[in-house]
Write an enzyme that holds these catalytic residues in place. Structure first.
Site, PDB file in Angstrom:
ATOM      1  N   LYS A  22     -17.032  -6.845  10.820  1.00 41.75           N
ATOM      2  CA  LYS A  22     -17.089  -5.863   9.847  1.00 41.75           C
ATOM      3  C   LYS A  22     -15.594  -4.998  10.067  1.00 41.75           C
ATOM      4  O   LYS A  22     -15.133  -4.684   9.256  1.00 41.75           O
ATOM      5  CB  LYS A  22     -18.194  -4.893  10.060  1.00 41.75           C
ATOM      6  CG  LYS A  22     -18.007  -3.487   9.326  1.00 41.75           C
ATOM      7  CD  LYS A  22     -19.280  -2.518   9.659  1.00 41.75           C
ATOM      8  CE  LYS A  22     -19.111  -1.579  10.672  1.00 41.75           C
ATOM      9  NZ  LYS A  22     -17.981  -0.492  10.477  1.00 41.75           N
ATOM     10  N   ASN A  23     -15.235  -4.766  11.347  1.00 43.27           N
ATOM     11  CA  ASN A  23     -14.089  -4.084  11.572  1.00 43.27           C
ATOM     12  C   ASN A  23     -12.765  -4.736  11.233  1.00 43.27           C
ATOM     13  O   ASN A  23     -11.685  -4.168  11.101  1.00 43.27           O
ATOM     14  CB  ASN A  23     -13.952  -3.232  12.846  1.00 43.27           C
ATOM     15  CG  ASN A  23     -15.083  -2.161  12.871  1.00 43.27           C
ATOM     16  OD1 ASN A  23     -15.679  -1.716  11.909  1.00 43.27           O
ATOM     17  ND2 ASN A  23     -15.159  -1.471  13.999  1.00 43.27           N
ATOM     18  N   CYS A 126     -18.572  13.611   9.946  1.00 40.63           N
ATOM     19  CA  CYS A 126     -19.620  12.552   9.784  1.00 40.63           C
ATOM     20  C   CYS A 126     -20.541  12.862  10.974  1.00 40.63           C
ATOM     21  O   CYS A 126     -20.271  13.393  11.707  1.00 40.63           O
ATOM     22  CB  CYS A 126     -18.917  11.193   9.846  1.00 40.63           C
ATOM     23  SG  CYS A 126     -18.541  10.528  11.338  1.00 40.63           S
ATOM     24  N   ARG A 131     -13.730  13.255  13.531  1.00 33.59           N
ATOM     25  CA  ARG A 131     -12.958  12.107  13.201  1.00 33.59           C
ATOM     26  C   ARG A 131     -11.926  12.324  11.977  1.00 33.59           C
ATOM     27  O   ARG A 131     -12.021  12.027  11.006  1.00 33.59           O
ATOM     28  CB  ARG A 131     -14.065  11.125  12.502  1.00 33.59           C
ATOM     29  CG  ARG A 131     -14.827  10.591  13.787  1.00 33.59           C
ATOM     30  CD  ARG A 131     -15.847   9.486  13.097  1.00 33.59           C
ATOM     31  NE  ARG A 131     -15.072   8.205  13.433  1.00 33.59           N
ATOM     32  CZ  ARG A 131     -15.681   7.005  13.044  1.00 33.59           C
ATOM     33  NH1 ARG A 131     -16.746   7.117  12.494  1.00 33.59           N
ATOM     34  NH2 ARG A 131     -15.166   5.759  13.403  1.00 33.59           N
ATOM     35  N   ASP A 316     -18.258   1.548  20.535  1.00 35.91           N
ATOM     36  CA  ASP A 316     -19.287   0.963  19.628  1.00 35.91           C
ATOM     37  C   ASP A 316     -20.329   0.196  20.241  1.00 35.91           C
ATOM     38  O   ASP A 316     -21.330  -0.441  19.572  1.00 35.91           O
ATOM     39  CB  ASP A 316     -18.580  -0.162  18.564  1.00 35.91           C
ATOM     40  CG  ASP A 316     -17.817   0.692  17.538  1.00 35.91           C
ATOM     41  OD1 ASP A 316     -17.951   1.933  17.349  1.00 35.91           O
ATOM     42  OD2 ASP A 316     -16.975   0.241  16.712  1.00 35.91           O
ATOM     43  N   ARG A 408     -25.186  -1.299   6.967  1.00 39.74           N
ATOM     44  CA  ARG A 408     -23.965  -1.254   6.948  1.00 39.74           C
ATOM     45  C   ARG A 408     -23.152  -2.290   7.889  1.00 39.74           C
ATOM     46  O   ARG A 408     -22.255  -2.753   7.732  1.00 39.74           O
ATOM     47  CB  ARG A 408     -23.682   0.144   7.480  1.00 39.74           C
ATOM     48  CG  ARG A 408     -24.258   1.214   6.261  1.00 39.74           C
ATOM     49  CD  ARG A 408     -23.514   2.521   6.854  1.00 39.74           C
ATOM     50  NE  ARG A 408     -22.071   2.582   6.780  1.00 39.74           N
ATOM     51  CZ  ARG A 408     -21.411   3.552   7.164  1.00 39.74           C
ATOM     52  NH1 ARG A 408     -21.898   4.637   7.637  1.00 39.74           N
ATOM     53  NH2 ARG A 408     -19.989   3.315   7.128  1.00 39.74           N
TER      54      ARG A 408
END
Ligand code: UD1
Length: 429
Positions: A22-23, A126, A131, A316, A408
């Site tokens: 994803k990243n 968030c 962030r 993560d 997500r």
């Protein structure tokens, strides 16, 4: 809203195919804004964030075509996107879209580099802390963009194009590094980026940009040099495998016990996490098919881990490791140095019977003999998946609410775990 129901206590065995990262996919899709020609991306994961970014790019006039299924292809194969930003019709990224996904702020770099202007909403707070985007703005400012902040929007202007320069990041930032590289790719002259993020996704995006005609060297190290070019062309690129998905399933196997091949996973992308898993008592064997993880009967040993930028242990995977350590034979300690407030999973793990104490950025986890299923929910995607891992070892039923967080970042999670023997199902809500 969908929920996931898990009944713990079943070991996992079989094969889990690892999806594209994803990243890497998100910045690769954003890089399409740098050229009027078509960028073809293979091995793209089917994730809600990819769909959302498709909408955000659509707002700028970008066409995204999803390739059809080829003969013999299954859901285990990633999708192919054909992305064309031939006509950019709007250089504004509105609040309604940017606030849904922080990484969409990164469009600021290719838009100002190619179009000479960009108007991008500040992402706002968030679930995992404030962030900020100050370093992203600093990077494009260093390349000559004029910056104004008006009504919650960052307006970047460089009507005569960006100019190469020196960017020294005071703190390692993944988004800052992506932004700096994309802006520098079309700048006039050479840019040197110091203290760059070394995450593998940075090198993957730089590889793709080089295929498009950019001149980037040193990506994957902390000093990156970009010689700007006048224009970029189309290219075809295969997204690298997702190291966070890999680490997550590795922890799931260590938690539930069993023996699973993580197909297509690449060990060099998560060496620090694999070492921690081995210290905890899992067997890790790499081959050209992927990574095999096994734990058969042995108790889990406690570990001490501090998150830090790549190549250290990734933030993560912090929540997932904490879930695993709730069942260790002793006391573990996890220090989170990247994001403040990234402990939203702690209270939910405690609901399942974990013993965790928080003190600032440090969590102390006292391993317990048993976890007990319960209804839980989480507010970000890594936290949500940590609850799934805990549930795999909990007695009885756990219902994980707010599954949209999982969607997500994890492709067909219940299918991948279910095929390895977990009792897991999605309850449509
Ligand atoms: C990316 C990843 C995310 C991962 C994170 C850290 C993507 C799409 N997301 O997020 O999954 O958790 O890297 O590995 O790739 N910071 C500032 N000012 C800035 C930018 C960042 O102070 O302008 C700070 C952040 O608050 C944080 C640290 O720098 O404390 C690292 O953040 P960063 O690496 O930029 O994270 P993201 O790129 O947003």
């Amino acid at each position: 809203m969908d929920r996931i129901r898990i009944v713990g206590g079943r070991p996992l065995s079989g094969t889990i195919p690892i999806s594209g990262a994803k990243n890497a996919t998100l910045p690769l899709m954003i890089a399409s804004l740098l050229t009027g020609e078509t960028l073809v991306l293979d091995n793209v994961p089917r994730l809600a964030d990819v769909g959302l970014l498709q909408r955000i790019l659509g707002n700028h006039g970008v066409d995204v075509m999803v390739g059809g299924k080829r003969a013999g292809e299954t859901a285990d194969h990633g999708q192919t996107l054909h992305i064309s930003a031939a006509h950019i019709v709007d250089t504004t990224a509105p609040y309604e879209l940017v606030s849904k996904m922080r990484a969409s702020f990164w469009v600021i770099a290719p838009l100002v580099a190619r179009m000479g202007e960009a108007r991008v909403s500040m992402p706002g707070g968030c679930a995992i802390g404030t962030r900020p985007v100050d370093l992203l703005i600093m990077a494009i400012e260093r390349l000559g963009a004029k910056i104004d902040i008006e009504g919650g929007y960052v307006i970047a202007q460089a009507p005569h194009g960006l100019k190469g320069g020196e960017i020294v990041f005071p703190k390692v930032t993944v988004g800052g590094t992506h932004t700096a590289i994309m802006a520098a790719a079309l700048a006039n002259g050479t840019t040197v980026i110091e203290n760059a993020a070394r995450e593998p996704e940075i090198a993957d995006v730089a590889d793709c940009l080089n295929k498009m005609g950019a001149r980037i060297s040193g990506a994957g190290t902390s000093r990156i040099v970009v010689e700007g070019v006048a224009r970029l062309g189309g290219a075809r690129h295969n997204v690298l495998p997702d190291r966070i998905e890999t680490g997550t399933y590795a922890m799931a196997v260590a938690m539930a016990g069993g023996d699973v091949l993580l197909q297509n996973a690449r060990p060099e992308l998560l060496q620090a996490a694999l070492e921690v898993l081995q210290m905890a008592g899992a067997a890790v064997v790499s081959s050209n098919q992927g990574i095999r993880i096994a734990r058969n009967g042995s108790a889990l040993a406690p570990v001490e881990v501090t998150t830090a930028p790549f190549p250290a242990f990734p933030t993560d995977l912090q929540a997932q490791l904490m879930a695993l350590m709730t069942r260790a034979n002793g006391t573990s300690c996890i220090v989170e140095t990247i994001f403040e407030n990234r402990f939203m999973h702690v209270q939910e793990l405690v609901r399942l019977g974990a013993r965790i104490q928080l003190e600032g950025e440090k969590a102390t986890i006292e391993g317990v003999e048993r976890l007990q299923g319960a209804p839980v929910m989480a507010t970000d995607l890594r936290a949500s998946v940590s609850l799934v891992i805990a549930a795999l070892a909990a007695e009885g039923e756990t219902i994980v609410n707010r599954v949209y967080h999982l969607d997500r970042g994890f492709e067909r999670l219940e299918d991948k775990l279910g095929r390895c023997g977990a009792t897991i199902e999605r309850l449509a809500g």
